[in-house]
Design a protein around this motif. Structure first.
Motif, mmCIF file in Angstrom:
data_model
loop_
_atom_site.group_PDB
_atom_site.id
_atom_site.type_symbol
_atom_site.label_atom_id
_atom_site.label_comp_id
_atom_site.label_asym_id
_atom_site.label_seq_id
_atom_site.Cartn_x
_atom_site.Cartn_y
_atom_site.Cartn_z
ATOM 1 N N CYS A 146 -27.845 16.991 0.046
ATOM 2 C CA CYS A 146 -27.409 17.907 1.115
ATOM 3 C C CYS A 146 -28.479 18.950 1.419
ATOM 4 C CB CYS A 146 -26.110 18.582 0.719
ATOM 5 S SG CYS A 146 -24.728 17.428 0.636
ATOM 6 N N ALA A 147 -29.167 19.448 0.398
ATOM 7 C CA ALA A 147 -30.214 20.448 0.617
ATOM 8 C C ALA A 147 -31.388 19.842 1.381
ATOM 9 C CB ALA A 147 -30.690 21.022 -0.714
ATOM 10 N N VAL A 148 -31.751 18.608 1.053
ATOM 11 C CA VAL A 148 -32.839 17.931 1.774
ATOM 12 C C VAL A 148 -32.440 17.731 3.234
ATOM 13 C CG1 VAL A 148 -34.167 15.778 1.929
ATOM 14 C CG2 VAL A 148 -33.720 16.804 -0.305
ATOM 15 N N ALA A 149 -31.210 17.305 3.454
ATOM 16 C CA ALA A 149 -30.740 17.064 4.828
ATOM 17 C C ALA A 149 -30.769 18.355 5.639
ATOM 18 C CB ALA A 149 -29.324 16.485 4.799
ATOM 19 N N ARG A 150 -30.271 19.439 5.068
ATOM 20 C CA ARG A 150 -30.248 20.709 5.801
ATOM 21 C C ARG A 150 -31.661 21.187 6.138
ATOM 22 N NH1 ARG A 150 -25.861 22.000 2.409
ATOM 23 N NH2 ARG A 150 -27.260 22.976 0.918
ATOM 24 N N SER A 160 -27.508 16.196 9.307
ATOM 25 C CA SER A 160 -26.240 16.375 8.618
ATOM 26 C C SER A 160 -26.328 15.534 7.340
ATOM 27 C CB SER A 160 -25.066 15.934 9.480
ATOM 28 O OG SER A 160 -25.080 14.539 9.624
ATOM 29 N N PRO A 161 -25.717 15.978 6.266
ATOM 30 C CA PRO A 161 -25.788 15.203 5.023
ATOM 31 C C PRO A 161 -25.278 13.781 5.185
ATOM 32 C CG PRO A 161 -24.960 17.386 4.574
ATOM 33 C CD PRO A 161 -25.053 17.260 6.069
ATOM 34 N N ILE A 164 -36.041 10.105 3.065
ATOM 35 C CA ILE A 164 -35.232 9.333 2.116
ATOM 36 C C ILE A 164 -35.844 9.414 0.719
ATOM 37 C CG2 ILE A 164 -34.453 7.021 1.486
ATOM 38 C CD1 ILE A 164 -34.249 6.434 4.525
ATOM 39 N N ALA A 165 -37.160 9.263 0.624
ATOM 40 C CA ALA A 165 -37.828 9.343 -0.684
ATOM 41 C C ALA A 165 -37.623 10.722 -1.303
ATOM 42 C CB ALA A 165 -39.309 9.038 -0.521
ATOM 43 N N GLU A 166 -37.693 11.740 -0.474
ATOM 44 C CA GLU A 166 -37.489 13.113 -0.961
ATOM 45 C C GLU A 166 -36.065 13.291 -1.488
ATOM 46 O OE1 GLU A 166 -37.811 17.611 0.881
ATOM 47 O OE2 GLU A 166 -38.675 15.933 1.995
ATOM 48 N N SER A 167 -35.109 12.618 -0.851
ATOM 49 C CA SER A 167 -33.722 12.746 -1.292
ATOM 50 C C SER A 167 -33.484 12.051 -2.629
ATOM 51 C CB SER A 167 -32.762 12.192 -0.241
ATOM 52 O OG SER A 167 -32.804 10.782 -0.207
ATOM 53 N N TYR A 168 -34.339 11.100 -2.979
ATOM 54 C CA TYR A 168 -34.227 10.394 -4.259
ATOM 55 C C TYR A 168 -35.030 11.082 -5.363
ATOM 56 C CZ TYR A 168 -31.698 6.267 -2.635
ATOM 57 O OH TYR A 168 -30.730 5.421 -2.167
ATOM 58 N N SER A 169 -35.755 12.146 -5.054
ATOM 59 C CA SER A 169 -36.637 12.768 -6.045
ATOM 60 C C SER A 169 -35.888 13.546 -7.122
ATOM 61 C CB SER A 169 -37.620 13.701 -5.351
ATOM 62 O OG SER A 169 -36.956 14.841 -4.871
ATOM 63 N N LYS A 170 -34.624 13.836 -6.925
ATOM 64 C CA LYS A 170 -33.777 14.576 -7.863
ATOM 65 C C LYS A 170 -34.252 16.001 -8.112
ATOM 66 C CE LYS A 170 -31.830 10.641 -10.028
ATOM 67 N NZ LYS A 170 -30.829 10.263 -10.906
ATOM 68 N N GLN A 171 -35.136 16.505 -7.262
ATOM 69 C CA GLN A 171 -35.541 17.901 -7.381
ATOM 70 C C GLN A 171 -34.564 18.800 -6.624
ATOM 71 O OE1 GLN A 171 -39.566 18.103 -6.071
ATOM 72 N NE2 GLN A 171 -40.358 17.055 -7.880
#
Length: 150
Positions: free
Chosen positions: A48-52, A57-58, A37-44
């Motif tokens: 969807c890319a983090v989930a994959r 699934s996104p 979750i923290a990685e998904s908020y990093s805006k890097q």
């Protein structure tokens, strides 16, 4: 049976994913969930890319994010929200075209015409002579070139 919305074979496949495994529910440890979750908020990367990359699934990752947001709001802690920028327009600069003074009238000169030329063009003081037997494609290319310079 074909449906009117059935486009099989008429559109290209954008992305194709194959999920392997038994299809059983996975139990994610809270630390791993929190890291994803923290990685998904990093805006890097996109969510969807983090989930994959983690085999999710996104929609699952978006659900985790929503659940975290609700838990934090229940505790009275709000997650920081990135400020949204108002739409902006690029300023338009309109310049007046330079005034073109008409050229003084010239007397047309009579030129000796070559006996072997088939087509003679004079545009804006530029004279072009195309000889006999020239290919129609060559003539069209010359005319297009003259149009492009105007």
């Amino acid at each position: 049976m074909t449906m009117p919305c059935d486009d099989a074979g008429t559109s290209k496949v954008q992305r194709f994913e194959v999920f392997t495994g038994a299809g059983q529910r996975r139990d994610w440890p809270p630390e791993v969930k929190a890291a994803i979750i923290a990685e998904s908020y990093s805006k890097q990367e996109t969510v969807c890319a983090v989930a994959r990359r983690h085999g999710l699934s996104p929609s699952q990752l978006f659900t985790w994010r929503r659940q975290l947001r609700k838990q934090m709001e229940a505790r009275g802690v709000a997650l920081p929200v990135a400020p949204t920028m108002a739409p902006a327009f690029v300023p338009a600069i309109i310049e007046e075209p330079p005034s073109i003074e008409p050229a003084p009238a010239k007397r047309p000169r009579k030129q000796a015409r070559a006996k072997d030329s088939a087509v003679e063009l004079e545009i804006d003081g530029v004279a072009v002579k195309i000889g006999r037997g020239a290919d129609a494609g060559v003539i069209a290319a010359v005319i297009e070139a003259l149009r492009a310079t105007r």
